[in-house]
Design an enzyme around this catalytic site. Structure first.
Site, short mmCIF file in Angstrom:
data_model
loop_
_atom_site.label_atom_id
_atom_site.label_comp_id
_atom_site.label_asym_id
_atom_site.label_seq_id
_atom_site.Cartn_x
_atom_site.Cartn_y
_atom_site.Cartn_z
CE LYS A 174 8.50 2.73 -11.25
NZ LYS A 174 9.57 3.68 -10.92
CE LYS A 222 12.12 0.65 -10.27
NZ LYS A 222 12.19 1.24 -8.93
NE ARG A 243 10.37 3.00 -1.58
CZ ARG A 243 9.09 3.15 -1.86
NH1 ARG A 243 8.28 3.70 -0.97
NH2 ARG A 243 8.60 2.76 -3.02
CG ASN A 244 13.42 -2.24 -3.85
OD1 ASN A 244 12.91 -3.21 -3.29
ND2 ASN A 244 12.71 -1.37 -4.54
CB ALA A 252 8.33 9.53 -4.03
N GLY A 269 0.75 6.82 -0.51
CA GLY A 269 2.05 6.56 0.11
C GLY A 269 3.05 7.61 -0.35
N1 LIG Z 1 8.31 5.82 -3.57
C1 LIG Z 1 8.86 5.99 -4.75
O1 LIG Z 1 9.91 6.69 -4.89
C2 LIG Z 1 8.24 5.37 -5.95
C3 LIG Z 1 7.34 4.35 -5.86
N2 LIG Z 1 6.79 3.78 -6.99
C4 LIG Z 1 5.83 2.70 -6.91
O2 LIG Z 1 4.57 3.19 -6.50
C5 LIG Z 1 3.82 2.19 -5.80
C6 LIG Z 1 3.33 2.78 -4.49
O3 LIG Z 1 4.45 3.17 -3.74
P1 LIG Z 1 4.43 4.34 -2.64
O4 LIG Z 1 3.42 5.39 -2.96
O5 LIG Z 1 5.84 4.76 -2.48
O6 LIG Z 1 3.87 3.59 -1.36
P2 LIG Z 1 4.61 3.32 0.04
O7 LIG Z 1 5.74 2.39 -0.11
O8 LIG Z 1 4.86 4.64 0.67
O9 LIG Z 1 3.50 2.43 0.76
C7 LIG Z 1 2.77 2.76 1.80
C8 LIG Z 1 1.32 2.91 1.42
O10 LIG Z 1 0.63 1.65 1.55
C9 LIG Z 1 -0.54 1.86 2.33
N3 LIG Z 1 -0.92 0.64 3.03
C10 LIG Z 1 -0.30 0.02 4.06
N4 LIG Z 1 -0.97 -1.09 4.41
C11 LIG Z 1 -2.04 -1.18 3.57
C12 LIG Z 1 -3.10 -2.13 3.41
N5 LIG Z 1 -3.20 -3.20 4.19
N6 LIG Z 1 -3.98 -1.91 2.42
C13 LIG Z 1 -3.89 -0.84 1.62
N7 LIG Z 1 -2.91 0.09 1.71
C14 LIG Z 1 -2.00 -0.09 2.68
C15 LIG Z 1 -0.12 2.96 3.28
O11 LIG Z 1 -1.23 3.58 3.84
C16 LIG Z 1 0.64 3.88 2.36
O12 LIG Z 1 -0.22 4.73 1.67
C17 LIG Z 1 4.79 1.01 -5.65
O13 LIG Z 1 4.49 0.04 -6.62
C18 LIG Z 1 6.17 1.61 -5.91
O14 LIG Z 1 7.08 0.67 -6.47
C19 LIG Z 1 7.11 4.25 -8.22
C20 LIG Z 1 7.97 5.30 -8.37
C21 LIG Z 1 8.61 5.93 -7.25
O1 LIG Z 2 10.72 3.29 -8.35
C1 LIG Z 2 11.42 4.07 -7.74
C2 LIG Z 2 12.13 5.18 -8.40
O2 LIG Z 2 11.76 5.35 -9.74
C3 LIG Z 2 11.60 3.91 -6.27
O3 LIG Z 2 12.36 2.79 -6.02
P1 LIG Z 2 12.41 2.18 -4.54
O4 LIG Z 2 11.08 1.53 -4.30
O5 LIG Z 2 13.56 1.26 -4.52
O6 LIG Z 2 12.62 3.38 -3.63
#
Ligand SMILES: NC(=O)C1=CN([C@@H]2O[C@H](COP(=O)(O)OP(=O)(O)OC[C@H]3O[C@@H](n4cnc5c(N)ncnc54)[C@H](O)[C@@H]3O)[C@@H](O)[C@H]2O)C=CC1
Ligand SMILES: O=C(CO)COP(=O)(O)O
Length: 366
Positions: free
Chosen positions: A121, A206, A270-271, A155, A13
């Site tokens: 998270k 958070k 995003r939250n 990200a 993602g």
């Molecule tokens: N985006 C950010 O800025 C940050 C995110 N995180 C954490 O990282 C983790 C992953 O977040 P992101 O990479 O941003 O993901 P994302 O929010 O972009 O989620 C989408 C992902 O989920 C997948 N997906 C959708 N439906 C699905 C299903 N049924 N089964 C399996 N996968 C499926 C999609 O293909 C895509 O890869 C979360 O816990 C988030 O809190 C941590 C730090 C920063």
């Molecule tokens: O964990 C994050 C930044 O460190 C991203 O937070 P959001 O899921 O609210 O975008």
């Protein structure tokens, strides 16, 4: 020659793709790592083409991290087991609601000495009225040690190469170096601590506070109010660790995973964005997630529900009025306009009169 460490990124993602830029570059440049990095991609069709094929030909995740090239040694694989089976290090980075299903699929399919690190998270509800940490779920189901990486890491900013810090929580010192080497970059500075559970809990909680910050923005309240929500959120995070996971260190909250992630998410995440839109539009959170995030997933409301499940079962809702109010607003049983009333007489305002100087953080009596 010592065997090279091979790496798999489970998830692709927004954050999974951003971290793939750093991990891919490190694996291409550092001798201890196998150059080829596999990245499990949940397959979907984009304009008639498979996302994995797009990533493997253009090296861009056009849906979740458009505008950024991934290193060519990061190979998108649509089959989870195929992607993970040869890895020595597994990086879990999927929205937290999917992790139990991923563990089921990977059970018995990993290398015997593999280790994991979770960038996820969130929590999961546990039997008996509590919650489970995602790293604990991974260790319990897959029988692999699991560290965590959490920090102020939006990200898109990480992908742009803007300077930031992050925290790795790793209980076993023998994995600290390899994990730090895998993630460290000029613009991405890693601090490793052993307080792994507190690091992970900071990252999950958070997101609840960030929904509250979004509500404050949506209500048109100012920066002072938002700062109060952030501070009370931090105090509830600390209290949560003290009560539910005793032994956590106060210093952990001053690492990137604590105060810094709280701030960045309450301003740029995003939250926060969906929280604001929720108040202004009157639409449901699910509708807004679909409309505003283009397939990305919101973690805050679900985490608020998981935490409330635990607080309710342990009769602790009153000790955590901010977490409780945010959950009730997200689930529709309280109006956003009532948020401030719920925190006006917060335990933090009552229990600490004149007591600060005697102790760094005296716990209120339960
Ligand atoms: N985006 C950010 O800025 C940050 C995110 N995180 C954490 O990282 C983790 C992953 O977040 P992101 O990479 O941003 O993901 P994302 O929010 O972009 O989620 C989408 C992902 O989920 C997948 N997906 C959708 N439906 C699905 C299903 N049924 N089964 C399996 N996968 C499926 C999609 O293909 C895509 O890869 C979360 O816990 C988030 O809190 C941590 C730090 C920063
Ligand atoms: O964990 C994050 C930044 O460190 C991203 O937070 P959001 O899921 O609210 O975008």
């Amino acid at each position: 020659m010592a065997q090279k460490t091979s790496v798999c990124i489970v998830g692709s993602g927004n954050w999974g793709s951003a971290i793939a830029k750093i991990v891919g570059a490190n694996c291409a440049n550092l001798p201890e790592f196998e150059e080829r990095v596999t990245m499990y991609v949940y397959e979907e069709m984009i304009d008639g083409k498979k996302l994995t094929e797009i990533i493997n030909t253009t090296h861009e995740n056009v849906k979740y991290l458009p505008g950024h090239k991934l290193p060519p040694n990061v190979i998108a694989v649509p089959d989870l087991v195929e992607a993970a089976k040869d890895a020595d290090v597994l990086i879990f980075v999927v929205p937290h609601q999917f992790i139990p299903n991923f563990c089921k699929q990977l059970l018995g399919k990993l290398k015997p000495n593999a280790i994991a690190i979770s960038l996820i998270k969130g929590f999961d509800k546990a039997e008996g009225g509590g919650i489970d940490l995602i790293s604990h779920i991974i260790t319990r189901h897959l029988k692999v040690p699991c560290a965590v990486l959490m920090g102020a890491n939006l990200a898109n900013e990480v992908a742009e190469g803007q300077f930031c810090e992050t925290t790795i929580g790793c209980r076993d010192a023998k994995y600290a170096k390899i994990l730090r080497d895998l993630f460290q970059a000029n613009h991405f500075r890693v601090v490793v601590v052993d307080d792994s559970d507190a690091v992970e809990i900071c990252g999950a909680l958070k997101n609840i506070v960030a929904m509250g910050a979004g509500f404050v923005d949506g209500l048109g309240l100012g920066d002072n109010t938002k700062a109060a929500v952030i501070r009370l959120g931090l105090m509830e995070m600390i209290r949560f660790v003290e009560i539910m996971y005793p032994g956590g260190k106060l210093s952990t909250f001053f690492e990137s995973c604590g105060v810094a992630d709280l701030i960045t998410t309450c301003y740029g995440g995003r939250n926060r964005k969906v929280g604001e839109a929720f108040v202004k539009s009157g639409k449901t959170i699910q509708q807004l997630e679909t409309e505003l995030l283009n397939g990305q997933k919101l973690q805050g409301p679900l985490t608020a529900e998981e935490v409330n499940y635990m607080l309710k079962n342990k009769n602790l809702e009153e000790k955590f009025p901010l977490f409780t109010a945010i959950h009730k607003i997200c689930s529709g049983s309280l109006k956003p306009q009532d948020l401030i009333e719920c925190i006006r007489c917060h335990p933090e305002h009552i229990s600490h009169c004149f007591s600060r100087e005697s102790s760094l953080l005296p716990a209120p009596k339960l």
